[in-house]
Design a protein around this motif. Structure first.
Motif, short mmCIF file in Angstrom:
data_model
loop_
_atom_site.label_atom_id
_atom_site.label_comp_id
_atom_site.label_asym_id
_atom_site.label_seq_id
_atom_site.Cartn_x
_atom_site.Cartn_y
_atom_site.Cartn_z
N THR A 56 0.95 -1.22 0.00
CA THR A 56 -0.51 0.32 0.43
C THR A 56 0.88 0.95 -0.45
OG1 THR A 56 -1.89 -1.44 0.90
CG2 THR A 56 -1.78 1.02 1.16
N LEU A 57 2.04 1.23 0.37
CA LEU A 57 2.53 2.05 1.11
C LEU A 57 3.61 2.12 -0.79
CD1 LEU A 57 2.66 4.63 3.42
CD2 LEU A 57 2.05 2.12 3.69
N THR A 58 4.21 1.29 -0.37
CA THR A 58 4.63 2.13 -2.45
C THR A 58 3.44 1.97 -2.68
OG1 THR A 58 5.90 -0.63 -1.91
CG2 THR A 58 5.82 -0.21 -4.31
N MET A 59 2.04 2.15 -3.25
CA MET A 59 1.53 2.49 -4.71
C MET A 59 1.55 4.09 -4.00
SD MET A 59 1.23 0.00 -6.77
CE MET A 59 -0.25 0.80 -7.51
N ILE A 60 1.28 4.69 -2.68
CA ILE A 60 1.07 5.72 -2.71
C ILE A 60 2.77 6.19 -2.36
CG2 ILE A 60 1.34 6.95 -0.66
CD1 ILE A 60 -0.92 5.27 0.98
N GLY A 61 3.70 6.36 -2.71
CA GLY A 61 4.98 6.48 -3.44
C GLY A 61 5.33 6.67 -4.09
N PHE A 62 4.10 5.47 -5.21
CA PHE A 62 4.27 5.44 -6.68
C PHE A 62 3.03 6.69 -7.61
CE2 PHE A 62 3.29 3.68 -11.25
CZ PHE A 62 4.75 3.43 -11.31
N ALA A 63 2.24 6.86 -6.68
CA ALA A 63 1.32 8.07 -7.32
C ALA A 63 2.42 9.56 -6.99
CB ALA A 63 -0.41 7.94 -6.26
N ALA A 86 17.24 6.56 -9.55
CA ALA A 86 17.54 4.82 -9.72
C ALA A 86 18.42 4.61 -8.45
CB ALA A 86 18.89 5.01 -10.52
N CYS A 87 19.27 6.11 -8.04
CA CYS A 87 19.48 6.33 -6.67
C CYS A 87 18.31 5.87 -5.21
CB CYS A 87 20.38 7.64 -6.25
SG CYS A 87 21.95 7.99 -7.65
N GLY A 88 17.26 6.77 -5.54
CA GLY A 88 16.24 6.07 -4.54
C GLY A 88 16.06 4.99 -4.85
N VAL A 112 10.64 3.32 -2.50
CA VAL A 112 11.09 2.73 -3.54
C VAL A 112 9.95 3.09 -4.58
CG1 VAL A 112 10.87 0.42 -4.07
CG2 VAL A 112 12.59 0.68 -2.34
N GLY A 113 8.62 3.03 -3.72
CA GLY A 113 7.48 3.41 -4.95
C GLY A 113 7.34 4.85 -5.38
N PHE A 114 8.36 5.70 -4.66
CA PHE A 114 8.14 7.33 -5.21
C PHE A 114 9.20 7.24 -6.34
CE2 PHE A 114 10.55 11.26 -5.21
CZ PHE A 114 9.54 12.13 -5.20
N ALA A 115 10.00 6.48 -6.47
CA ALA A 115 10.93 6.82 -7.02
C ALA A 115 11.57 6.00 -8.37
CB ALA A 115 12.78 6.37 -6.86
#
Length: 406
Positions: A56-63, A86-88, A112-115
């Protein structure tokens, strides 16, 4: 090659290939957590809902990453954004391996999701500048990098997981991301010429005026439409395995249905891209959304194993081209120099729609005891998306993108 001949050139197609390679690597962040989830659940003695928190946190970061990194691409160029991302990703993977609790892992997955988002909306926005006649297929192919990543990496990582453990998997992916993305990013240093931007700007300005909406108002309207279509899209994608289990077919059959959706989605994105080069983004999105509605209706009477396989394939073939069409609409109606931020915002809205729809379908199931009302709910949300597109189409007649004279 002169600057005025850059769009739809041999360089454009070479850049498309490099961009697709980047997308296939960078998007691994949103798939790796799915692969390691059972191991994480066992290690931390977590419940099913708690073990899903990192995803869930991955997808929030991805958004969020789609929007913020899109702005970075507008201001500093795609190379800077890719190297930083890439560094993130690598840093997030490395921090995750130090996790002593599910909460620490979730925090690392947010990074990870954000980057990882750099491999979706920002790359779509960047490649759209390098094509005019074939922009639809170019955008569709880059968007397919997300699905290709989901088709390739889980299989590779699952085999490694059995022998080395999830921390080794994450360290491996940290190294692959740095070694793969950074050299490719340096190969994408060339910037779009000012003359190309100016021509695209003139066309989008005429389209925006014909709609009678400001870029900001249109952006919010597209975001609302994106939420609607993806609430609908999430019902089968997020819950098909659980639906299969409820019907007595087991999780393996559900996973195969999901694989059919993704395979159909890749094909759908390519076909929709070719179609968009002829019809434009709005009409292409309308076709995809209408077919998605039909597929959701087909799920209602489908209770047999064979029929569910067939409907899942039909669903994948209908929905794959919807999200890339939003990026094309942004490029048709909004300022070219703001493409990264505008595309990123709409992509963020679609991802949030997936998150909302996944939760809402589960809540409806808990309330009603079946997924039937959840399918009906998806159809209603998709109807809102179709209504917005019909309204936009009725108000304007998008002009074809102008080629810069040689």
């Amino acid at each position: 090659m002169s600057d005025t001949q850059i769009t739809d050139s041999r360089y454009s197609w070479m850049r498309l290939g490099l961009t697709l390679a980047v997308a296939t690597i960078a998007n691994v962040g949103m798939w790796a957590i799915i692969v390691i989830m059972p191991s994480v659940e066992a290690e931390f003695s977590a419940g099913r809902a708690e073990a899903a928190m990192p995803y869930t946190l991955t997808m929030i970061g991805f958004a969020l990453g789609n929007f913020i990194l899109g702005r970075v691409v507008d201001r500093f160029g795609v190379t800077t954004a890719l190297i930083g991302a890439a560094c993130g990703i690598a840093g997030g993977f490395a921090v995750a391996t130090l996790s002593t609790s599910i909460f620490m892992l979730s925090a690392a997955q947010l990074l990870v999701g954000f980057a990882s988002a750099v491999g979706f909306g920002p790359l779509i926005a960047d490649i759209s500048h390098w094509f005019v006649r074939r922009r639809g297929i170019a955008v569709a192919l880059v968007a397919s990098g997300n699905y290709l990543s989901g088709a390739i990496w889980p299989t590779v990582l699952a085999e490694m997981l059995q022998t080395t453990g999830w921390r080794s998997v994450y360290l491996f992916m940290a190294g692959v991301t740095l070694a793969g993305v950074i050299p490719l990013a340096l190969a994408l240093r060339r910037r779009v010429p000012d003359a190309t931007h100016a021509a695209a700007q003139a066309t989008s300005l005429l389209n925006a005026r014909s709609s009678g909406l400001s870029p900001r108002a249109l952006q919010y309207l597209l975001g609302l439409a994106g939420i609607g279509c993806c609430v609908a899209m999430s019902m089968p994608q997020v819950h098909i395995v659980s639906y299969s289990v409820d019907l007595g077919f087991g999780p393996t059959a559900g996973a195969q249905m999901l694989a059919l959706m993704l395979m159909g989605g890749v094909g759908s994105r390519i076909v929709s891209g070719l179609l968009a080069d002829r019809l434009g983004g709005v009409k292409t999105l309308l076709i995809g959304s209408s077919l998605q509605t039909l597929a959701l209706f087909l799920y209602l009477p489908s209770g047999g194993l064979t029929s569910l396989y067939l409907v899942s394939l039909v669903f994948g073939l209908s929905q794959g081209g919807i999200v890339p069409s939003y990026a094309l609409i942004v490029r048709e109606y909004m300022p070219a120099r703001e493409a990264g931020a505008r595309v990123g915002f709409v992509m963020m809205a679609t991802i949030l729609g997936m998150a909302l729809g996944g939760w809402l379908s589960g809540a409806i199931y808990d309330f009603s005891g079946s997924y039937r009302l959840a399918f009906v709910n998806g159809i209603a949300w998709n109807g809102m998306n179709i209504a917005i597109m019909l309204w936009l189409l009725s108000r304007s007649r998008p002009r074809p993108a102008r080629l810069v004279p040689a």
